[in-house]
Scaffold this motif. Structure first.
Motif, PDB file in Angstrom:
ATOM      1  N   LYS A 107      62.650  -8.021  -1.551  1.00 51.05           N
ATOM      2  CA  LYS A 107      62.268  -8.980  -2.598  1.00 51.05           C
ATOM      3  C   LYS A 107      61.428 -10.132  -2.056  1.00 51.05           C
ATOM      4  O   LYS A 107      60.871 -10.908  -2.840  1.00 51.05           O
ATOM      5  N   MET A 108      61.371 -10.255  -0.742  1.00 49.62           N
ATOM      6  CA  MET A 108      60.586 -11.323  -0.120  1.00 49.62           C
ATOM      7  C   MET A 108      59.201 -10.758   0.183  1.00 49.62           C
ATOM      8  O   MET A 108      58.852 -10.455   1.324  1.00 49.62           O
ATOM      9  N   SER A 109      58.395 -10.613  -0.850  1.00 52.57           N
ATOM     10  CA  SER A 109      57.158  -9.829  -0.753  1.00 52.57           C
ATOM     11  C   SER A 109      55.915 -10.625  -1.139  1.00 52.57           C
ATOM     12  O   SER A 109      54.959 -10.069  -1.670  1.00 52.57           O
ATOM     13  N   ASN A 110      55.929 -11.917  -0.866  1.00 50.14           N
ATOM     14  CA  ASN A 110      54.775 -12.749  -1.218  1.00 50.14           C
ATOM     15  C   ASN A 110      53.893 -13.028  -0.005  1.00 50.14           C
ATOM     16  O   ASN A 110      54.381 -13.225   1.108  1.00 50.14           O
ATOM     17  N   ILE A 111      52.589 -13.048  -0.240  1.00 48.13           N
ATOM     18  CA  ILE A 111      51.640 -13.534   0.754  1.00 48.13           C
ATOM     19  C   ILE A 111      51.505 -15.026   0.511  1.00 48.13           C
ATOM     20  O   ILE A 111      51.045 -15.465  -0.535  1.00 48.13           O
ATOM     21  N   LEU A 112      51.931 -15.813   1.482  1.00 51.92           N
ATOM     22  CA  LEU A 112      52.099 -17.251   1.280  1.00 51.92           C
ATOM     23  C   LEU A 112      50.827 -18.048   1.529  1.00 51.92           C
ATOM     24  O   LEU A 112      50.589 -19.065   0.867  1.00 51.92           O
ATOM     25  N   GLU A 113      50.022 -17.612   2.476  1.00 51.03           N
ATOM     26  CA  GLU A 113      48.837 -18.393   2.835  1.00 51.03           C
ATOM     27  C   GLU A 113      47.845 -17.501   3.574  1.00 51.03           C
ATOM     28  O   GLU A 113      48.242 -16.669   4.401  1.00 51.03           O
ATOM     29  N   ILE A 114      46.570 -17.668   3.269  1.00 49.10           N
ATOM     30  CA  ILE A 114      45.506 -16.976   4.005  1.00 49.10           C
ATOM     31  C   ILE A 114      44.533 -18.028   4.504  1.00 49.10           C
ATOM     32  O   ILE A 114      43.997 -18.814   3.728  1.00 49.10           O
ATOM     33  N   ALA A 121      47.100 -15.054   8.458  1.00 48.60           N
ATOM     34  CA  ALA A 121      47.758 -15.010   7.148  1.00 48.60           C
ATOM     35  C   ALA A 121      49.252 -15.205   7.372  1.00 48.60           C
ATOM     36  O   ALA A 121      49.815 -14.691   8.350  1.00 48.60           O
ATOM     37  N   ARG A 122      49.881 -15.947   6.477  1.00 46.81           N
ATOM     38  CA  ARG A 122      51.337 -16.147   6.547  1.00 46.81           C
ATOM     39  C   ARG A 122      51.965 -15.376   5.395  1.00 46.81           C
ATOM     40  O   ARG A 122      51.606 -15.577   4.236  1.00 46.81           O
ATOM     41  N   ILE A 226      44.429 -11.791  11.239  1.00 46.02           N
ATOM     42  CA  ILE A 226      43.512 -10.959  10.464  1.00 46.02           C
ATOM     43  C   ILE A 226      42.166 -10.946  11.180  1.00 46.02           C
ATOM     44  O   ILE A 226      41.758 -11.951  11.774  1.00 46.02           O
ATOM     45  N   LEU A 227      41.505  -9.822  11.147  1.00 49.57           N
ATOM     46  CA  LEU A 227      40.276  -9.625  11.908  1.00 49.57           C
ATOM     47  C   LEU A 227      39.103  -9.348  10.976  1.00 49.57           C
ATOM     48  O   LEU A 227      39.269  -8.770   9.893  1.00 49.57           O
ATOM     49  N   ARG A 228      37.921  -9.728  11.413  1.00 47.74           N
ATOM     50  CA  ARG A 228      36.709  -9.430  10.661  1.00 47.74           C
ATOM     51  C   ARG A 228      36.410  -7.934  10.762  1.00 47.74           C
ATOM     52  O   ARG A 228      36.451  -7.348  11.845  1.00 47.74           O
ATOM     53  N   SER A 229      36.147  -7.304   9.629  1.00 48.52           N
ATOM     54  CA  SER A 229      35.836  -5.872   9.617  1.00 48.52           C
ATOM     55  C   SER A 229      34.531  -5.604  10.351  1.00 48.52           C
ATOM     56  O   SER A 229      33.598  -6.418  10.322  1.00 48.52           O
ATOM     57  N   ALA A 230      34.458  -4.469  11.025  1.00 47.59           N
ATOM     58  CA  ALA A 230      33.254  -4.102  11.772  1.00 47.59           C
ATOM     59  C   ALA A 230      32.102  -3.799  10.823  1.00 47.59           C
ATOM     60  O   ALA A 230      32.300  -3.506   9.634  1.00 47.59           O
TER      61      ALA A 230
END
Length: 478
Positions: A107-114, A121-122, A226-230
């Motif tokens: 139930k703890m399934s939120n993306i809190l910060e990007i 990302a948190r 998080i990484l920049r896509s190639a």
């Protein structure tokens, strides 16, 4: 099957079940406490489905504070706790026991910060692996670890088992992509380790948490890289007349200092299984297949592929097939990512997880085939060849107790083989219950005792995931 032992349930805890449930019900909302037989049943096992135990109760908190309250209560009551992410563990890491409370983070399934500027990302621990990439892909970013179960597996579980995936060859496994965690200790205290920065002073406690299998605390939040896509990516299929030649090609490519984004191996049975399911365009006239992906600009990819093709030709490659479109590339990876599910359509299987030096691949592939055939069983090999992380799928009939035991014995022999050639018992699935009794094969008594002393600092009564990782006999007190 019941070959793997579990601790004897505490009769006193079982007798106090109603009292314990009443205490738990006061700590969380009614919908967060699961007590009936039917509702507990989905939590009695994980992806190691040969073993199952009905837990005392299941709690699904929504906040870190609720996790803290439940953990503190269970400690005070002397009740074992089984942390659970999405239940995709292939080593039995989330299988409970009858006197234990499962604490799940689904139930703890939120993306809190990007934070794109700092490339982090948190997220809460119940966020699925693939959801992180989904949240940032529109801005040209991605989250690198990509286990085959990434659609379902959670970040919390990934940290517990230090999960990897096809692209870990270049980008590393979970420990290389997690910068910080929020964690609840057994006494209910909430601690933060690491954060949105590359390095922290002091002891590397974050490294200790990655792969700790829920035995040191329950992670509720994570700060991930998080990484920049190639600029571009191109998977290429390489077909070989034998598995040994494919293994030798892998060792030669890595030995030449070439690090593709991914290098995946399939043998003939795995090729047939995956192609029948995914229609990925795999060559059917070869005995072994490598999926090698390179990335960068067109010029960079062409240069790297030319070197790889030259080495492959030295090792007898008979098929080289480049993806020509995004659709073809997606199909190639669909076949690989579907391997476990596709195999389940044709047989029961045990998925092993051991790691070896890449230079040992040709020998180990030959010996694995001999081991499994020696038990009268079949094996399909599909694994992360670039870092030597093996995933042989041993096929058997789960309704035949004799075959089931043979499959387990063959798997244990393969893991021993990995250690014998200089590798280790696990690459990304963890130890769980599956490999617990083989820990003495890899570690001497002094090594194990030191590991257990570290564990007891966090949990001196062994209440957190107690049946896992370390052999039940000879455990060290604090």
């Amino acid at each position: 099957m019941s070959a793997i032992a579990f601790p004897t349930p505490d009769a006193g805890i079982l007798a106090r079940r109603e009292q314990i449930l009443a205490g738990l019900s006061a700590l969380v909302s009614p919908g967060a406490l699961i007590t009936s037989d039917d509702e507990r049943r989905p939590y009695e096992t994980d992806a190691l489905t040969a073993y199952r135990r009905m837990p005392l109760a299941v709690v699904l908190p929504s906040t870190t504070e609720e996790v803290a309250a439940v953990l503190r209560y269970c400690r005070d009551q002397g009740v074992p706790v089984i942390p659970r992410g999405s239940g995709t563990s292939l080593s039995g890491g989330a299988i409970p026991q009858e006197d234990a409370v499962v604490i799940g983070v689904s139930k703890m399934s939120n993306i809190l910060e990007i934070d794109y500027a700092n490339r982090v990302a948190r997220v809460q621990a119940g966020v699925t692996n693939l959801a992180v990439t989904g949240a940032v892909s529109a801005e040209g970013f991605f989250y690198a670890p990509d286990p085959s179960s990434q659609l379902a597996c959670s970040i919390g579980g990934n940290i517990g088992m230090n999960s990897g995936g096809a692209h870990c060859l270049k980008y590393g496994v979970t420990t290389n992509n997690v910068l910080g965690v929020k964690m609840v200790m057994l006494d209910g205290s909430i601690v933060e380790i690491g954060g949105g920065h590359l390095d922290s002073p002091g002891y590397d406690l974050l490294g200790l948490m990655n792969g700790s299998e829920g035995q040191l605390g329950i992670i509720t939040e994570a700060t991930v890289r998080i990484l920049r896509s190639a600029e571009g990516a191109r998977p290429v299929l390489f077909g070989f007349p034998t598995s040994e030649q494919a293994g030798a090609a892998v060792a030669a490519i890595i030995g030449a200092g070439i690090i593709p984004v991914a290098m995946e191996f399939m043998d003939k049975p795995a090729i047939e299984i995956c192609e029948a399911f995914a229609k990925a365009g795999y060559p059917m006239d070869v005995e072994a297949l490598l999926i090698i992906e390179v990335e960068g600009s067109d010029e960079e990819m062409d240069t790297q592929l030319a070197r790889i093709v030259a080495i492959a030709r030295e090792h007898g490659v008979t098929t080289v097939k480049e993806s020509k479109s995004a659709m073809e590339a997606a199909a190639i990876w669909k076949g690989r990512k579907s391997a476990f599910g596709a195999t389940g359509r044709i047989a029961d299987y045990i998925c092993m997880d051991g790691t070896i030096p890449t230079g040992q691949l040709p020998y180990v592939l030959k010996r694995m085939d001999e081991i499994v055939k020696g038990y009268g069983l079949r094996v399909a090999n599909v694994f992360h060849a670039g870092d030597g992380n093996l995933h042989p799928l041993i096929l058997y009939n789960c309704n035949d107790p004799v075959e089931a035991q043979k499959a387990e014995d063959a798997g244990m022999d393969i893991l021993k083989l990995c250690v014998e050639v200089g590798g280790c018992l696990t690459g990304e699935h963890g130890v769980g219950i599956e490999k617990r009794d083989l820990m003495t094969f890899q570690f001497n008594p002094e090594d194990l005792a030191q590991q257990m002393r570290v564990r007891t600092v966090f949990d001196e009564r062994w209440l957190l995931n107690p049946a896992k990782v370390f052999p039940l006999e000879g455990r060290v007190a604090a």
